[in-house]
Write a protein that holds these residues in place. Structure first.
Motif, PDB file in Angstrom:
ATOM      1  N   PHE A   1       3.831   8.360   0.434  1.00  0.00           N
ATOM      2  CA  PHE A   1       3.486   9.403   1.408  1.00  0.00           C
ATOM      3  C   PHE A   1       3.825   8.987   2.835  1.00  0.00           C
ATOM      4  O   PHE A   1       3.546   9.712   3.787  1.00  0.00           O
ATOM      5  CB  PHE A   1       1.972   9.665   1.322  1.00  0.00           C
ATOM      6  N   CYS A   2       4.381   7.796   3.007  1.00  0.00           N
ATOM      7  CA  CYS A   2       4.528   7.207   4.340  1.00  0.00           C
ATOM      8  C   CYS A   2       5.979   7.263   4.814  1.00  0.00           C
ATOM      9  O   CYS A   2       6.901   6.939   4.055  1.00  0.00           O
ATOM     10  CB  CYS A   2       4.033   5.758   4.299  1.00  0.00           C
TER      11      CYS A   2
ATOM     12  N   GLY B   1       0.853   0.135  12.838  1.00  0.00           N
ATOM     13  CA  GLY B   1       2.069   0.941  12.963  1.00  0.00           C
ATOM     14  C   GLY B   1       2.998   0.627  11.801  1.00  0.00           C
ATOM     15  O   GLY B   1       2.547   0.246  10.716  1.00  0.00           O
TER      16      GLY B   1
ATOM     17  N   GLY C   1       5.272  -1.124   9.197  1.00  0.00           N
ATOM     18  CA  GLY C   1       5.366  -2.462   8.640  1.00  0.00           C
ATOM     19  C   GLY C   1       4.098  -2.939   7.969  1.00  0.00           C
ATOM     20  O   GLY C   1       3.023  -2.377   8.156  1.00  0.00           O
ATOM     21  N   GLU C   2       4.254  -3.982   7.154  1.00  0.00           N
ATOM     22  CA  GLU C   2       3.113  -4.601   6.490  1.00  0.00           C
ATOM     23  C   GLU C   2       2.880  -5.958   7.158  1.00  0.00           C
ATOM     24  O   GLU C   2       3.667  -6.888   6.980  1.00  0.00           O
ATOM     25  CB  GLU C   2       3.418  -4.745   4.986  1.00  0.00           C
TER      26      GLU C   2
ATOM     27  N   CYS D   1      -1.801  -3.137   3.202  1.00  0.00           N
ATOM     28  CA  CYS D   1      -1.765  -2.298   2.002  1.00  0.00           C
ATOM     29  C   CYS D   1      -2.402  -3.042   0.827  1.00  0.00           C
ATOM     30  O   CYS D   1      -2.522  -2.478  -0.253  1.00  0.00           O
ATOM     31  CB  CYS D   1      -0.332  -1.905   1.684  1.00  0.00           C
TER      32      CYS D   1
ATOM     33  N   SER E   1      -5.818  -0.468   3.166  1.00  0.00           N
ATOM     34  CA  SER E   1      -5.420   0.877   2.739  1.00  0.00           C
ATOM     35  C   SER E   1      -5.707   1.006   1.255  1.00  0.00           C
ATOM     36  O   SER E   1      -5.076   0.336   0.445  1.00  0.00           O
ATOM     37  CB  SER E   1      -3.928   1.086   3.012  1.00  0.00           C
TER      38      SER E   1
ATOM     39  N   HIS F   1      -6.771   4.313  -0.691  1.00  0.00           N
ATOM     40  CA  HIS F   1      -6.100   5.578  -1.057  1.00  0.00           C
ATOM     41  C   HIS F   1      -6.229   6.043  -2.512  1.00  0.00           C
ATOM     42  O   HIS F   1      -6.028   7.221  -2.789  1.00  0.00           O
ATOM     43  CB  HIS F   1      -4.611   5.570  -0.706  1.00  0.00           C
TER      44      HIS F   1
ATOM     45  N   GLU G   1      -9.302   2.283   4.474  1.00  0.00           N
ATOM     46  CA  GLU G   1      -8.674   3.551   4.854  1.00  0.00           C
ATOM     47  C   GLU G   1      -8.418   4.338   3.574  1.00  0.00           C
ATOM     48  O   GLU G   1      -7.957   3.788   2.571  1.00  0.00           O
ATOM     49  CB  GLU G   1      -7.354   3.294   5.563  1.00  0.00           C
TER      50      GLU G   1
ATOM     51  N   PRO H   1      -7.160  12.694   6.690  1.00  0.00           N
ATOM     52  CA  PRO H   1      -6.356  13.756   6.057  1.00  0.00           C
ATOM     53  C   PRO H   1      -4.871  13.417   6.252  1.00  0.00           C
ATOM     54  O   PRO H   1      -4.460  13.046   7.357  1.00  0.00           O
ATOM     55  CB  PRO H   1      -6.751  15.012   6.834  1.00  0.00           C
TER      56      PRO H   1
ATOM     57  N   VAL I   1       4.576  14.488   5.914  1.00  0.00           N
ATOM     58  CA  VAL I   1       5.890  13.921   6.200  1.00  0.00           C
ATOM     59  C   VAL I   1       6.899  14.781   5.447  1.00  0.00           C
ATOM     60  O   VAL I   1       6.729  15.019   4.245  1.00  0.00           O
ATOM     61  CB  VAL I   1       5.962  12.460   5.691  1.00  0.00           C
TER      62      VAL I   1
ATOM     63  N   CYS J   1       2.848   8.239  11.163  1.00  0.00           N
ATOM     64  CA  CYS J   1       3.500   6.927  11.318  1.00  0.00           C
ATOM     65  C   CYS J   1       4.970   7.006  10.947  1.00  0.00           C
ATOM     66  O   CYS J   1       5.328   7.502   9.900  1.00  0.00           O
ATOM     67  CB  CYS J   1       2.858   5.912  10.379  1.00  0.00           C
TER      68      CYS J   1
HETATM   69  N1  SAH Z   1       1.098  -1.611   5.994  1.00  0.00           N
HETATM   70  C1  SAH Z   1      -0.203  -1.510   6.564  1.00  0.00           C
HETATM   71  C2  SAH Z   1      -0.264  -0.959   7.975  1.00  0.00           C
HETATM   72  C3  SAH Z   1       0.623   0.203   8.309  1.00  0.00           C
HETATM   73  S1  SAH Z   1       0.210   1.779   7.644  1.00  0.00           S
HETATM   74  C4  SAH Z   1      -1.110  -0.712   5.636  1.00  0.00           C
HETATM   75  O1  SAH Z   1      -0.635  -0.208   4.631  1.00  0.00           O
HETATM   76  O2  SAH Z   1      -2.297  -0.641   5.892  1.00  0.00           O
HETATM   77  C5  SAH Z   1      -1.268   2.281   8.476  1.00  0.00           C
HETATM   78  C6  SAH Z   1      -2.091   3.300   7.717  1.00  0.00           C
HETATM   79  O3  SAH Z   1      -1.520   4.606   7.792  1.00  0.00           O
HETATM   80  C7  SAH Z   1      -2.218   2.979   6.243  1.00  0.00           C
HETATM   81  O4  SAH Z   1      -3.522   3.223   5.816  1.00  0.00           O
HETATM   82  C8  SAH Z   1      -1.255   3.967   5.632  1.00  0.00           C
HETATM   83  O5  SAH Z   1      -1.499   4.170   4.283  1.00  0.00           O
HETATM   84  C9  SAH Z   1      -1.501   5.188   6.501  1.00  0.00           C
HETATM   85  N2  SAH Z   1      -0.458   6.211   6.432  1.00  0.00           N
HETATM   86  C10 SAH Z   1       0.865   6.058   6.298  1.00  0.00           C
HETATM   87  N3  SAH Z   1       1.485   7.255   6.277  1.00  0.00           N
HETATM   88  C11 SAH Z   1       0.526   8.177   6.418  1.00  0.00           C
HETATM   89  C12 SAH Z   1       0.537   9.591   6.462  1.00  0.00           C
HETATM   90  N4  SAH Z   1       1.662  10.269   6.351  1.00  0.00           N
HETATM   91  N5  SAH Z   1      -0.645  10.227   6.616  1.00  0.00           N
HETATM   92  C13 SAH Z   1      -1.793   9.526   6.733  1.00  0.00           C
HETATM   93  N6  SAH Z   1      -1.869   8.204   6.688  1.00  0.00           N
HETATM   94  C14 SAH Z   1      -0.727   7.526   6.525  1.00  0.00           C
END
Ligand code: SAH
Length: 358
Positions: free
Chosen positions: A116-117, A155, A157-158, A191, A212, A214, A254, A286, A290, A331
């Motif tokens: 979803f990212c 932001g 990246g991991e 993640c 994260s 999810h 998250e 929510p 994308v 993001c």
């Molecule tokens: N890689 C790390 C940090 C970057 S992502 C991680 O996964 O935590 C930061 C957060 O934004 C993560 O929780 C990710 O799952 C969330 N995220 C990414 N794309 C998103 C989207 N389209 N809508 C909502 N959250 C999103």
């Protein structure tokens, strides 16, 4: 040419000694770097000959602002920065009641491949250096004319896929001679790379950790996050319990809500069961839609329903406040909008492949 923004104070001292100068000069340079100075001639307490020596051996790499979007509503600013090698990264400056905060990128691209990212669409290019992480703060401070007190590594990246550089970055910004940002004012989001969580607990027990999550079953979580194949829920959650026991600190989970995937009643119940009794907090987000991902978002009411249910089960939960709703919020979207068409270069951790540089 050494980039001075990449150096911790200890590394700066070693360099200065190598150049035949007293160690206190390192502290002086480090202080100027933290103030965002980019020109050795502006470092007024350094002798001119030393300024000259520095300019022959070192550089101060900055990040150039390629685009900035400003929210008229709440002061949020989203930056697209161009690095020295032409790669672009995103950062988001946000204003909160408690002060200014910035969400920074830790890598150009990402190889985690969350479905979803937007950040991982084109795979990983490379990890950012400590100086490139620092530049995002310094350039945003220069642009806004305000100081930033909170750093969120959430932001593109991991961060735990770029652990050594992340570690040096945290040391640099925490140093009292530099930005002097308290460990508790820094948050790192992963993640769920389990070895990283363990190292982080040992190295930085005071820095906030966000995970994260999810998904509440391996099937759902794997469909959203391929990393779950390598570190499934039971492994991840036991590392989380270990973390809270070792550090005594609360973990933020998250949970991005996606319509029809992880937002049903059974998900809500399982989420409460999984986290029951853990020192944690849940941040419900929510989905930010994308283009082309095929995933849909949920209503705010749905997020509030989850929140209230978790609270009733004794698990503190919040619904993420939407900042910068009038600008490209999700993001990686700004970067994606400016880069070349997707060329799939995803290296999933489950396959243990080497990093790609391109
Ligand atoms: N890689 C790390 C940090 C970057 S992502 C991680 O996964 O935590 C930061 C957060 O934004 C993560 O929780 C990710 O799952 C969330 N995220 C990414 N794309 C998103 C989207 N389209 N809508 C909502 N959250 C999103």
């Amino acid at each position: 040419m050494i980039n001075l923004r990449d150096l911790t104070l200890a590394e700066m001292e070693a360099l200065v000694r190598e150049m035949g100068q007293p160690a206190f000069r390192a502290k002086q340079i480090f202080q100027w770097i933290g103030k965002g100075k980019k020109d050795f001639r502006e470092m007024r307490n350094l002798p001119e000959v030393f300024q000259q020596m520095l300019s022959e051996k070192c550089r101060i790499a900055t990040a150039e602002t390629a685009a900035v979007q400003k929210s008229a509503k709440d002061g949020t600013r989203k930056y697209l920065f161009r690095l020295e090698d032409g790669n672009t990264i995103e950062s988001v400056f946000m204003k909160y009641k408690y002060g200014n905060s910035i969400c920074i990128s830790s890598q150009a691209g990402c190889r985690m491949g969350c479905a979803f990212c937007a950040s991982g669409r084109n795979g990983l290019v490379r990890g950012l250096t400590p100086g490139e992480m620092l530049s995002q703060i310094l350039e945003a401070e220069a642009d806004t004319g305000e100081s930033i007190g909170h750093i969120v590594v959430m932001g593109t990246g991991e961060p735990f896929d770029n652990y050594e550089n992340l570690k040096r970055f945290i040391c640099i910004i925490n140093d009292k001679n530099g930005k002097n940002l308290g460990m508790r004012n820094i948050t790192v989001s992963t993640c769920g790379l389990v070895p990283g969580i363990r190292r982080f607990a040992a190295d930085f027990p005071q820095v906030n950790l966000a995970i994260s999550l999810h998904g509440t079953t391996d099937e759902i979580r794997t469909s959203m996050m391929p990393v779950n194949r390598k570190y499934p829920l039971n492994v991840l959650l036991s590392a989380c319990r270990e973390y809270t026991e070792k550090t005594g600190r609360r973990i933020t989970f998250e949970y991005t809500l996606v319509n029809g995937i992880n937002d049903r009643g059974e998900d809500m119940h399982r989420l409460a069961d999984l986290l029951s009794g853990m020192l944690c907090h849940v941040n419900l987000i929510p989905l930010n839609k994308v283009d082309g991902s095929g995933f849909d978002t949920v209503s705010r009411e749905k997020a509030v329903e989850f929140q209230q249910f978790l609270e009733r089960r004794g698990i503190p939960a919040t619904v993420r406040r939407e900042l910068g709703a009038d600008i490209d919020a999700a993001c990686g979207q700004l970067r994606l909008g400016q880069s070349a068409p997707p060329e799939r270069q995803r290296n999933l951790p489950a396959q243990e492949t080497e990093r790609k540089n391109h």
